[in-house]
Design a protein around this motif. Structure first.
Motif, PDB file in Angstrom:
ATOM      1  N   LEU A   1       1.011  -1.187  -0.068  1.00 22.86           N
ATOM      2  CA  LEU A   1       0.076   0.080  -0.041  1.00 22.86           C
ATOM      3  C   LEU A   1       0.761   1.199  -0.104  1.00 22.86           C
ATOM      4  N   THR A   2       1.931   1.220   0.520  1.00 23.79           N
ATOM      5  CA  THR A   2       2.994   1.960   0.637  1.00 23.79           C
ATOM      6  C   THR A   2       3.439   2.396  -0.957  1.00 23.79           C
ATOM      7  N   TRP A   3       3.596   1.327  -1.551  1.00 22.00           N
ATOM      8  CA  TRP A   3       4.055   1.483  -3.083  1.00 22.00           C
ATOM      9  C   TRP A   3       2.776   1.964  -3.783  1.00 22.00           C
ATOM     10  N   LEU A   4       1.586   1.569  -3.410  1.00 29.11           N
ATOM     11  CA  LEU A   4       0.707   2.360  -4.335  1.00 29.11           C
ATOM     12  C   LEU A   4       0.253   3.802  -4.023  1.00 29.11           C
ATOM     13  N   ARG A   5       0.611   4.091  -2.833  1.00 28.76           N
ATOM     14  CA  ARG A   5       0.261   5.677  -2.384  1.00 28.76           C
ATOM     15  C   ARG A   5       1.525   6.401  -3.251  1.00 28.76           C
ATOM     16  N   TYR A   6       2.751   5.888  -3.192  1.00 31.85           N
ATOM     17  CA  TYR A   6       3.679   6.527  -3.766  1.00 31.85           C
ATOM     18  C   TYR A   6       3.451   6.657  -5.215  1.00 31.85           C
ATOM     19  N   ALA A   7       2.973   5.554  -5.994  1.00 35.61           N
ATOM     20  CA  ALA A   7       2.789   5.293  -7.352  1.00 35.61           C
ATOM     21  C   ALA A   7       1.731   6.476  -7.833  1.00 35.61           C
ATOM     22  N   TRP A   8       0.667   6.717  -6.997  1.00 32.84           N
ATOM     23  CA  TRP A   8      -0.363   7.604  -7.519  1.00 32.84           C
ATOM     24  C   TRP A   8      -0.155   8.896  -7.170  1.00 32.84           C
ATOM     25  N   ASP A   9       0.762   8.953  -6.269  1.00 35.32           N
ATOM     26  CA  ASP A   9       1.293  10.550  -6.055  1.00 35.32           C
ATOM     27  C   ASP A   9       2.251  10.620  -7.284  1.00 35.32           C
ATOM     28  N   SER A  10       3.049   9.932  -7.577  1.00 35.06           N
ATOM     29  CA  SER A  10       4.031  10.258  -8.691  1.00 35.06           C
ATOM     30  C   SER A  10       3.413  10.377  -9.974  1.00 35.06           C
ATOM     31  N   THR A  11       2.044   9.829 -10.509  1.00 33.29           N
ATOM     32  CA  THR A  11       1.789  10.064 -11.511  1.00 33.29           C
ATOM     33  C   THR A  11       0.555  11.127 -11.734  1.00 33.29           C
ATOM     34  N   HIS A  12       0.348  11.727 -10.623  1.00 30.95           N
ATOM     35  CA  HIS A  12      -0.422  13.202 -10.708  1.00 30.95           C
ATOM     36  C   HIS A  12      -1.771  12.925 -11.371  1.00 30.95           C
ATOM     37  N   THR A  13      -2.366  11.685 -11.262  1.00 31.87           N
ATOM     38  CA  THR A  13      -3.713  11.415 -11.602  1.00 31.87           C
ATOM     39  C   THR A  13      -4.592  10.917 -10.543  1.00 31.87           C
ATOM     40  N   THR A  14      -5.895  10.894 -10.683  1.00 38.40           N
ATOM     41  CA  THR A  14      -6.722  10.641  -9.702  1.00 38.40           C
ATOM     42  C   THR A  14      -6.437   9.191  -9.497  1.00 38.40           C
ATOM     43  N   PRO A  15      -6.624   9.223  -8.041  1.00 38.05           N
ATOM     44  CA  PRO A  15      -6.577   7.589  -7.499  1.00 38.05           C
ATOM     45  C   PRO A  15      -7.780   6.859  -7.974  1.00 38.05           C
ATOM     46  N   PRO A  16      -7.765   5.560  -8.044  1.00 40.44           N
ATOM     47  CA  PRO A  16      -8.879   4.767  -8.117  1.00 40.44           C
ATOM     48  C   PRO A  16      -9.860   4.964  -6.984  1.00 40.44           C
ATOM     49  N   ALA A  17     -11.138   4.842  -7.416  1.00 41.47           N
ATOM     50  CA  ALA A  17     -12.252   4.849  -6.475  1.00 41.47           C
ATOM     51  C   ALA A  17     -12.213   3.615  -5.686  1.00 41.47           C
ATOM     52  N   CYS A  18     -11.986   2.706  -5.739  1.00 41.91           N
ATOM     53  CA  CYS A  18     -11.938   1.478  -5.124  1.00 41.91           C
ATOM     54  C   CYS A  18     -10.679   0.760  -5.319  1.00 41.91           C
ATOM     55  N   VAL A  19     -10.174   0.449  -4.227  1.00 37.29           N
ATOM     56  CA  VAL A  19      -9.144  -0.644  -3.994  1.00 37.29           C
ATOM     57  C   VAL A  19      -9.164  -1.787  -3.295  1.00 37.29           C
ATOM     58  N   ALA A  20      -8.896  -2.965  -3.938  1.00 36.49           N
ATOM     59  CA  ALA A  20      -9.123  -4.397  -3.216  1.00 36.49           C
ATOM     60  C   ALA A  20      -7.643  -4.627  -2.859  1.00 36.49           C
ATOM     61  N   HIS A  21      -7.190  -4.851  -1.501  1.00 40.16           N
ATOM     62  CA  HIS A  21      -5.940  -5.183  -1.027  1.00 40.16           C
ATOM     63  C   HIS A  21      -6.131  -6.681  -0.831  1.00 40.16           C
ATOM     64  N   VAL A  22      -5.283  -7.608  -1.138  1.00 40.26           N
ATOM     65  CA  VAL A  22      -5.099  -8.703  -0.929  1.00 40.26           C
ATOM     66  C   VAL A  22      -3.777  -9.032   0.003  1.00 40.26           C
ATOM     67  N   MET A  23      -4.162  -9.408   1.256  1.00 42.63           N
ATOM     68  CA  MET A  23      -2.929  -9.680   2.343  1.00 42.63           C
ATOM     69  C   MET A  23      -2.208 -10.666   1.652  1.00 42.63           C
ATOM     70  N   GLN A  24      -0.931 -10.754   2.107  1.00 37.77           N
ATOM     71  CA  GLN A  24      -0.160 -11.848   2.042  1.00 37.77           C
ATOM     72  C   GLN A  24      -0.596 -12.896   3.037  1.00 37.77           C
ATOM     73  N   PRO A  25      -0.238 -14.168   2.585  1.00 34.68           N
ATOM     74  CA  PRO A  25      -0.502 -15.226   3.684  1.00 34.68           C
ATOM     75  C   PRO A  25      -0.028 -14.962   4.888  1.00 34.68           C
ATOM     76  N   GLY A  26      -1.001 -15.074   6.158  1.00 31.79           N
ATOM     77  CA  GLY A  26      -0.477 -14.661   7.351  1.00 31.79           C
ATOM     78  C   GLY A  26      -0.477 -13.234   7.858  1.00 31.79           C
ATOM     79  N   GLY A  27      -0.794 -12.524   6.842  1.00 33.16           N
ATOM     80  CA  GLY A  27      -0.658 -11.078   6.738  1.00 33.16           C
ATOM     81  C   GLY A  27      -1.654 -10.360   7.697  1.00 33.16           C
ATOM     82  N   ASN A  28      -2.775 -11.112   7.965  1.00 31.43           N
ATOM     83  CA  ASN A  28      -3.944 -10.471   8.607  1.00 31.43           C
ATOM     84  C   ASN A  28      -3.553 -10.070  10.126  1.00 31.43           C
TER      85      ASN A  28
END
Length: 135
Positions: free
Chosen positions: A72-99
């Motif tokens: 998610l840190t990557w995602l935030r940086y990526a959208w900040d870098s593109t200067h475009t509108t972020p997506p309305a919905c983000v589905a984030h699948v956790m890595q196994p055991g990441g909960n």
């Protein structure tokens, strides 16, 4: 699935592609991800991520081998870098055991930019939720 961009085959830690059938962008992370890999993924994916028609995003960490990797840190940086509108919905699948680390995720930025973020343990559940976002 029509692929718009991916990381070179010799570095298969992240693949970003546009799913034309479902009309969402998907980032699939694989293997052991270190900060250098994540940065290379951002640089390689900026063209796809800057597509202004992307309103849904599936961020899949289900194949990550690290004990912990916050894409998610990557995602935030990526959208900040593109200067475009972020997506309305983000589905984030956790890595196994990441909960167990959900509290470690910085999700405050998604609320501040109007993006709805949901966390999932399975790709199928994430895809089902994104399909509902179309409506």
């Amino acid at each position: 699935m029509s692929q718009l961009s991916s990381i070179p085959a010799e570095q298969p830690f992240c693949q970003v592609e546009y799913d034309a059938h479902n009309k969402w962008l998907r980032a699939t992370w694989r293997g052991f991800i270190n900060p250098q890999h994540a940065l290379q993924s951002i640089v390689s994916s900026l063209g796809v991520l800057s597509n202004p028609v992307v309103t849904l995003f599936l961020n899949d960490n289900s194949q990550v081998l690290n004990p912990w990797f916050d894409s998610l840190t990557w995602l935030r940086y990526a959208w900040d870098s593109t200067h475009t509108t972020p997506p309305a919905c983000v589905a984030h699948v956790m890595q196994p055991g990441g909960n167990a680390n959900v509290s470690d995720l910085d999700t405050s930025w998604t609320r501040s930019i109007g993006t709805e973020l949901q966390l999932f343990e399975s790709v199928d559940d994430a895809e089902d939720w994104l399909r509902g976002c179309h409506q």
